[in-house]
Design an enzyme around this catalytic site. Sequence first.
Site, mmCIF file in Angstrom:
data_model
loop_
_atom_site.group_PDB
_atom_site.id
_atom_site.type_symbol
_atom_site.label_atom_id
_atom_site.label_comp_id
_atom_site.label_asym_id
_atom_site.label_seq_id
_atom_site.Cartn_x
_atom_site.Cartn_y
_atom_site.Cartn_z
ATOM 1 N N GLU A 46 6.879 28.677 -39.611
ATOM 2 C CA GLU A 46 6.185 27.516 -40.155
ATOM 3 C C GLU A 46 5.118 28.002 -41.136
ATOM 4 O O GLU A 46 4.218 28.748 -40.764
ATOM 5 C CB GLU A 46 5.548 26.726 -39.011
ATOM 6 N N ASP A 57 -6.383 20.772 -37.228
ATOM 7 C CA ASP A 57 -6.483 22.205 -37.015
ATOM 8 C C ASP A 57 -7.830 22.617 -36.439
ATOM 9 O O ASP A 57 -8.870 22.083 -36.813
ATOM 10 C CB ASP A 57 -6.249 22.948 -38.335
#
Length: 259
Positions: A46, A57
């Site tokens: 990824e 995140d």
Amino acid sequence: MNRIQSLFGKKQNNILSVYFTAGFPTLDSTKPIIEALSQEGIDMIEIGVPFSDPMADGPAIQHSSTVALRNGITLPILLEQVKEARKSVADVPFILMGYLNPILQYGIENIFIKCKEAGIDGMIIPDLPFEEYMNVYKPLCDKYDIPMIMLITPETSEERIKLIDENCDGFIYMVSSASTTGTKEKFNDEQTAYFKKINGMNLNHRRLIGFGISNKTTMTQACENASGAIIGSFFIKCLEAHPEDFLAAVKQLKKAIGI
């Protein structure tokens, strides 16, 4: 056949997908990191598009995005780097993970065209509304055979999960908790109950569990409750520990999770 479909056709469980931020730790590290992950047998890769406001995140990935942007990475550079990496990594599925704003700036159909040219097999856009996916992105996903991987969390309704299962391809990204990315020692009883609940829904698509996987315990729990795991924050930390030796970084990751 899409490489994601091919992988899931060949391997039923213990699948490992690893995330890293393009342009981190250096501008030119994308291709050698992909090659190191492939060389060490990682099933899926990824590739993160750095963004200044990455809402899902945690600190490690936010830091890597800041460094990557400072290094001068852009979406066109990233796609060219991936295209070069694809020449030496033939079979491993590549997933592009990016937030909506950079995608819109690049051009919606243009990103699909360039992803196809670069050898990208799927996309993750965490802040893409499902309705917009259905109206705008799904026809392009079908046209270019690049599925949109959707995330589900413990807060996602069963109705929405079924809609995702019926209208998206590739696999379903099961976020282990409602928090941001990061590492954890183990998944708690509430998280395990969530995994079992999803397994009981008899969905059509395979699932991978992400967020919080950094050791053998969490890796084992993920593989017991889904087809495998996605690791991001911990690998970013491995890259920080080995900024000039990407094989060593991948080996550190594999040792930590017991594979």
